[in-house]
Design an enzyme around this catalytic site. Structure first.
Site, PDB file in Angstrom:
ATOM      1  N   ILE A  19       0.851  -1.114   0.021  1.00  0.00           N
ATOM      2  CA  ILE A  19       0.151   0.140   0.029  1.00  0.00           C
ATOM      3  C   ILE A  19       0.878   1.282  -0.043  1.00  0.00           C
ATOM      4  O   ILE A  19       0.317   2.426   0.005  1.00  0.00           O
ATOM      5  CB  ILE A  19      -1.146  -0.007   1.122  1.00  0.00           C
ATOM      6  CG1 ILE A  19      -0.128  -0.175   2.591  1.00  0.00           C
ATOM      7  CG2 ILE A  19      -2.200  -1.041   0.977  1.00  0.00           C
ATOM      8  CD1 ILE A  19      -0.911  -0.042   3.668  1.00  0.00           C
ATOM      9  N   GLY A  20       2.049   1.166   0.067  1.00  0.00           N
ATOM     10  CA  GLY A  20       2.967   2.340   0.109  1.00  0.00           C
ATOM     11  C   GLY A  20       4.520   1.741  -0.208  1.00  0.00           C
ATOM     12  O   GLY A  20       4.941   0.884   0.283  1.00  0.00           O
ATOM     13  N   GLY A  22       8.689   3.360  -0.490  1.00  0.00           N
ATOM     14  CA  GLY A  22       9.720   4.553  -0.252  1.00  0.00           C
ATOM     15  C   GLY A  22      11.061   4.182  -0.538  1.00  0.00           C
ATOM     16  O   GLY A  22      11.354   3.084  -0.882  1.00  0.00           O
ATOM     17  N   PHE A  24      13.493   3.778   1.421  1.00  0.00           N
ATOM     18  CA  PHE A  24      14.082   2.740   2.244  1.00  0.00           C
ATOM     19  C   PHE A  24      13.053   1.650   3.004  1.00  0.00           C
ATOM     20  O   PHE A  24      13.550   0.912   3.696  1.00  0.00           O
ATOM     21  CB  PHE A  24      14.474   3.501   3.366  1.00  0.00           C
ATOM     22  CG  PHE A  24      15.879   4.455   3.111  1.00  0.00           C
ATOM     23  CD1 PHE A  24      17.165   3.746   3.252  1.00  0.00           C
ATOM     24  CD2 PHE A  24      15.552   5.617   2.739  1.00  0.00           C
ATOM     25  CE1 PHE A  24      18.111   4.697   2.856  1.00  0.00           C
ATOM     26  CE2 PHE A  24      16.720   6.445   2.568  1.00  0.00           C
ATOM     27  CZ  PHE A  24      18.121   5.861   2.435  1.00  0.00           C
ATOM     28  N   ALA A  25      11.628   1.817   2.490  1.00  0.00           N
ATOM     29  CA  ALA A  25      10.793   0.850   3.207  1.00  0.00           C
ATOM     30  C   ALA A  25       9.597   0.642   2.092  1.00  0.00           C
ATOM     31  O   ALA A  25       9.307   1.340   1.234  1.00  0.00           O
ATOM     32  CB  ALA A  25      10.403   1.666   4.217  1.00  0.00           C
ATOM     33  N   LYS A  26       8.879  -0.203   2.319  1.00  0.00           N
ATOM     34  CA  LYS A  26       7.667  -0.632   1.927  1.00  0.00           C
ATOM     35  C   LYS A  26       6.846  -0.764   2.834  1.00  0.00           C
ATOM     36  O   LYS A  26       6.838  -1.478   3.805  1.00  0.00           O
ATOM     37  CB  LYS A  26       7.922  -2.174   1.007  1.00  0.00           C
ATOM     38  CG  LYS A  26       6.779  -2.484   0.181  1.00  0.00           C
ATOM     39  CD  LYS A  26       7.154  -3.807  -0.605  1.00  0.00           C
ATOM     40  CE  LYS A  26       8.051  -3.535  -1.845  1.00  0.00           C
ATOM     41  NZ  LYS A  26       8.196  -4.669  -2.776  1.00  0.00           N
ATOM     42  N   VAL A  27       5.346  -0.478   2.646  1.00  0.00           N
ATOM     43  CA  VAL A  27       4.308  -0.850   3.647  1.00  0.00           C
ATOM     44  C   VAL A  27       3.212  -1.691   2.842  1.00  0.00           C
ATOM     45  O   VAL A  27       2.846  -1.549   1.731  1.00  0.00           O
ATOM     46  CB  VAL A  27       3.713   0.486   3.830  1.00  0.00           C
ATOM     47  CG1 VAL A  27       2.744   0.416   4.871  1.00  0.00           C
ATOM     48  CG2 VAL A  27       4.730   1.422   4.278  1.00  0.00           C
ATOM     49  N   LYS A  42       5.364  -1.851   7.952  1.00  0.00           N
ATOM     50  CA  LYS A  42       6.586  -1.237   7.265  1.00  0.00           C
ATOM     51  C   LYS A  42       7.658  -2.005   7.369  1.00  0.00           C
ATOM     52  O   LYS A  42       8.212  -2.596   8.520  1.00  0.00           O
ATOM     53  CB  LYS A  42       6.696   0.183   7.968  1.00  0.00           C
ATOM     54  CG  LYS A  42       7.807   1.088   7.113  1.00  0.00           C
ATOM     55  CD  LYS A  42       8.082   2.571   7.891  1.00  0.00           C
ATOM     56  CE  LYS A  42       6.995   3.421   7.373  1.00  0.00           C
ATOM     57  NZ  LYS A  42       7.006   4.170   6.203  1.00  0.00           N
ATOM     58  N   ASP A 136       9.417  15.613   7.862  1.00  0.00           N
ATOM     59  CA  ASP A 136       8.865  15.473   6.515  1.00  0.00           C
ATOM     60  C   ASP A 136       7.513  15.330   6.414  1.00  0.00           C
ATOM     61  O   ASP A 136       6.763  14.688   5.627  1.00  0.00           O
ATOM     62  CB  ASP A 136       9.333  14.211   6.135  1.00  0.00           C
ATOM     63  CG  ASP A 136       9.259  13.753   4.414  1.00  0.00           C
ATOM     64  OD1 ASP A 136       9.226  14.687   3.724  1.00  0.00           O
ATOM     65  OD2 ASP A 136       9.307  12.720   4.180  1.00  0.00           O
TER      66      ASP A 136
END
Length: 438
Positions: A19-20, A22, A24-27, A42, A136
């Protein structure tokens, strides 16, 4: 095309769709198999975190955030680790992004904007008082729960995109400058609290005006406008709101208004009620310490389960109440992700998406029936990445998920509208979905 999907489990959680994403990360959406409750997880790559030399700061901030139970901050429930990954289990927020409201309905009434701003300042003030700064704040971090209350996400996790230099101040490279304080853009080091406050001011302006205070197609001109706080209020802005915004959007962080001063502002105080909530800390931090100490005995079990048939009703369930409606219903609320159904063969759906995306300036990467659309030329709001996936829910029926993987929310909405015009002949009205499968 297969009608099965391999399920993946991490500890007691069954992982679902992404669902998201970035740098450095995946959600991922997930379900607690013991309670059935939906959560968001996350997933961080351990190697990247170690390379970034931010382990201690991330450990400290996650520890602090795990203890925070503020009603306007997305909760951290649990932290788990494997040999290669860190899993942060978060509260799952279902109401979409706050700025979806702006996209759908335009600017807010002043009392409505004030209510959200009060909740935002409450959340920011509470976290600042515990030594955690966001750094941020932007639209995709402002979510709404099912009751329409604001939830700020990613507090305590922004250190992943920061670097502390020898002067002891934070430094960052920003891809989306519209919400960022002048001192951050100058990269001379900055105070996290004052930078957060500037971003809150930009957000309040957008709620009241319906558009950004600082906007220009030329990046250097945009930077200059931000550095000099060059913006114009729309004529409907009240004098008390103008006065407060002028104090917040002060380009000098030394003279910028502080949160205690905002709490005493006449415009802010109207109808204000400080939230009441249980601050008792009945939470352990043992899991956080175990993850960051890389204790093998505490590594979580990761496993893939046997594939099982995936039908539309399971997909609806996995979506945790998200609408399965037609992508092109003009009354449909915008979200960071959406779905539509099609009776076309999957290869034709892929071809049509490619044909629609390339003229819009997107590079298309394909892997089976998953597509990644990436804007070839980054705009002033950074790169927009869109992920699509085609799932079979019946022999002649497919579901197509379209979601923003990376980039600005408002830019995604523009892309979505353009895509919809090209794909109308692919979409099948979803009102008949239940009849088709019954």
């Amino acid at each position: 095309m297969s009608t099965t999907k391999v399920k993946r489990r991490v500890g007691k959680y069954e992982l679902g769709r992404t669902i998201g994403e970035g740098t450095f990360a995946k959600v991922k959406f997930a379900r607690d198999t013991e309670t059935g409750d939906p959560v968001a997880i996350k997933i961080l790559d351990k190697e990247k975190v170690l390379k970034h030399k931010m382990v201690e700061q991330i450990k400290r901030e996650i520890s602090t955030m795990k203890l925070i139970k503020h009603p306007n901050v997305v909760r951290i429930y649990e932290v788990m680790g494997s040999k290669t990954k860190i899993y942060i289990v978060l509260e799952y927020v279902t109401g979409g992004e706050l700025f979806d409201t702006i996209v759908n309905h335009g600017r807010m009434r002043e009392d409505e904007a004030r209510r959200y701003f009060q909740q935002l300042i409450n959340a920011v003030d509470y976290c600042h008082s515990r030594g955690v700064y966001h750094r941020d704040l932007k639209p995709e971090n402002l979510l709404l729960d099912s009751y329409g209350n604001l939830k700020v996400s990613d507090f305590g996790l922004s250190a992943l995109s920061q670097q502390i230099k020898d002067d002891g101040l934070l430094h960052t490279t920003c891809g989306t400058p519209n919400y960022v304080a002048p001192e951050v853009l100058e990269d001379q080091g900055y105070d996290g609290a004052m930078a957060d406050l500037w971003s809150c001011g930009v957000i309040l302006f957008v709620l009241l005006a319906g558009y950004l205070p600082f906007e220009d197609s030329n990046l250097m001109t945009l930077y200059k406008k931000i550095s000099n706080a060059e913006f114009t209020f729309p004529p409907w802005t009240s004098f008390p709101a103008k006065r407060l915004l002028t104090r917040i959007l002060d380009p000098n962080p030394m003279t910028r208004v502080t949160i205690p001063e905002i709490l005493e502002d006449e415009w802010f105080k109207k109808g204000y009620k400080r939230p009441e909530f249980d601050e008792k800390y009945d939470t352990t931090l043992d899991d956080v310490y175990a993850v960051f100490n890389d204790s093998e005995e505490h590594h979580v079990t990761e496993k893939k389960e046997e594939p099982e048939a995936l039908n539309a009703f399971e997909l609806i369930s996995m979506s945790a109440g998200l609408n399965l409606g037609n992508l092109f219903d003009s009354e449909q609320e915008f979200k960071r992700e959406t779905r539509f159904t099609s009776k076309c063969p999957p290869k034709e759906i892929v071809r049509k998406i490619e044909e629609a995306a390339k003229p819009l300036g997107f590079d298309v990467q394909k892997k089976n029936y998953k597509l990644r659309l990436e804007k070839v030329k980054a705009g002033r709001k950074g790169n927009l990445n869109v992920a699509t996936e085609i799932l079979q829910v019946a022999p002649s029926l497919h579901m197509v998920e379209v979601r923003k993987a990376k980039g600005d929310t408002l830019e995604f909405h523009k892309f979505y509208k353009n895509l919809s015009r090209t794909l109308k002949d692919v979409v099948w009205k979803s009102d008949d979905l239940q009849n088709q499968l019954s």
